[in-house]
Design a protein around this motif. Structure first.
Motif, PDB file in Angstrom:
ATOM      1  N   HIS A   1       0.813  -1.221   0.000  1.00  0.00           N
ATOM      2  CA  HIS A   1       0.000   0.000   0.000  1.00  0.00           C
ATOM      3  C   HIS A   1       0.846   1.270   0.000  1.00  0.00           C
ATOM      4  N   GLU A   2       1.998   1.217  -0.673  1.00  0.00           N
ATOM      5  CA  GLU A   2       2.839   2.397  -0.812  1.00  0.00           C
ATOM      6  C   GLU A   2       2.892   2.778  -2.293  1.00  0.00           C
ATOM      7  N   VAL A   3       3.108   4.046  -2.561  1.00  0.00           N
ATOM      8  CA  VAL A   3       3.216   4.520  -3.930  1.00  0.00           C
ATOM      9  C   VAL A   3       4.556   4.064  -4.494  1.00  0.00           C
ATOM     10  N   VAL A   4       4.522   3.378  -5.626  1.00  0.00           N
ATOM     11  CA  VAL A   4       5.756   2.899  -6.248  1.00  0.00           C
ATOM     12  C   VAL A   4       5.957   3.454  -7.643  1.00  0.00           C
ATOM     13  N   GLY A   5       5.011   4.215  -8.144  1.00  0.00           N
ATOM     14  CA  GLY A   5       5.171   4.747  -9.495  1.00  0.00           C
ATOM     15  C   GLY A   5       4.056   5.690  -9.875  1.00  0.00           C
ATOM     16  N   LYS A   6       4.082   6.089 -11.116  1.00  0.00           N
ATOM     17  CA  LYS A   6       3.124   7.043 -11.642  1.00  0.00           C
ATOM     18  C   LYS A   6       2.749   6.602 -13.050  1.00  0.00           C
ATOM     19  N   ARG A   7       1.519   6.894 -13.449  1.00  0.00           N
ATOM     20  CA  ARG A   7       1.038   6.508 -14.767  1.00  0.00           C
ATOM     21  C   ARG A   7       0.235   7.659 -15.377  1.00  0.00           C
ATOM     22  N   VAL A   8       0.549   8.009 -16.611  1.00  0.00           N
ATOM     23  CA  VAL A   8      -0.223   8.978 -17.388  1.00  0.00           C
ATOM     24  C   VAL A   8      -1.019   8.175 -18.407  1.00  0.00           C
ATOM     25  N   TRP A   9      -2.303   8.458 -18.517  1.00  0.00           N
ATOM     26  CA  TRP A   9      -3.134   7.723 -19.466  1.00  0.00           C
ATOM     27  C   TRP A   9      -4.024   8.701 -20.230  1.00  0.00           C
ATOM     28  N   PHE A  10      -4.454   8.273 -21.400  1.00  0.00           N
ATOM     29  CA  PHE A  10      -5.389   9.085 -22.186  1.00  0.00           C
ATOM     30  C   PHE A  10      -6.236   8.171 -23.051  1.00  0.00           C
ATOM     31  N   GLU A  11      -7.400   8.668 -23.397  1.00  0.00           N
ATOM     32  CA  GLU A  11      -8.331   7.950 -24.263  1.00  0.00           C
ATOM     33  C   GLU A  11      -8.659   8.831 -25.457  1.00  0.00           C
ATOM     34  N   LEU A  12      -8.630   8.245 -26.635  1.00  0.00           N
ATOM     35  CA  LEU A  12      -8.965   8.956 -27.864  1.00  0.00           C
ATOM     36  C   LEU A  12     -10.132   8.259 -28.547  1.00  0.00           C
ATOM     37  N   HIS A  13     -11.032   9.040 -29.111  1.00  0.00           N
ATOM     38  CA  HIS A  13     -12.153   8.499 -29.872  1.00  0.00           C
ATOM     39  C   HIS A  13     -11.935   8.804 -31.340  1.00  0.00           C
ATOM     40  N   ASP A  14     -12.265   7.872 -32.186  1.00  0.00           N
ATOM     41  CA  ASP A  14     -12.170   8.081 -33.626  1.00  0.00           C
ATOM     42  C   ASP A  14     -13.390   8.867 -34.075  1.00  0.00           C
ATOM     43  N   ALA A  15     -13.195  10.139 -34.404  1.00  0.00           N
ATOM     44  CA  ALA A  15     -14.309  11.022 -34.747  1.00  0.00           C
ATOM     45  C   ALA A  15     -15.076  10.515 -35.964  1.00  0.00           C
TER      46      ALA A  15
END
Length: 160
Positions: A135-149
């Motif tokens: 239960h300790e912080v061990v990292g970081k994550r950046v995420w994103f979602e894209l939609h096909d217009a």
């Protein structure tokens, strides 16, 4: 404490039929920005689901932004995960080192002045902590979602 036995290997996320998931690991160095951008383009161009050129270019820009953001903030290699859920996709960039703590621990995950390109192009995005077994912080994550217009345009419906 109870232990469980898996009948077969599986994933921890809900991946359904028709979903493709890819993962690659690269060092947290500046050349990795171009490597990640080129790998994302190659994966998206080679998928069975047709994706628009605009979506592929947006994904390349966003993954460049995410990798550039993560390089000075983590210890260890970067993991880039691409999940295709036609007609949209989710990409996550984070640390692949369960024993390394992020360099910038004191800030809240959502309190970041950068990533404006990613947030402008993405349908959804975020920065989250990666938690370890203790239960300790061990990292970081950046995420994103894209939609096909192109795929999200509704069919023309005549007015009554």
């Amino acid at each position: 404490m109870r232990t469980a036995t898996l009948r077969s290997p599986g994933t921890t996320c809900a991946i359904t039929a028709g979903t493709e998931a890819y993962r690659f690991v690269t060092p947290a160095t500046l050349p990795s920005v171009r490597v990640a951008r080129d790998v994302v383009r190659a994966v998206l161009a080679a998928t069975a689901s047709p994706l628009s050129a605009t979506l592929i270019e947006d994904a390349r820009l966003c993954v460049s932004d995410a990798v550039t953001y993560m390089i000075p903030r983590i210890l260890g290699p970067l993991a880039v995960e691409i999940t295709l859920l036609p007609p949209h996709l989710v990409v996550a960039v984070g640390t692949d080192n369960p024993h390394g703590a992020p360099v910038e621990y004191g800030r809240r995950p959502d309190d970041h002045p950068r990533l404006t390109l990613l947030r402008r192009l993405g349908a959804a995005s975020g920065v989250t902590w990666t938690w370890g077994a203790g239960h300790e912080v061990v990292g970081k994550r950046v995420w994103f979602e894209l939609h096909d217009a192109d795929a999200w345009l509704p069919e023309a419906v005549p007015w009554p």
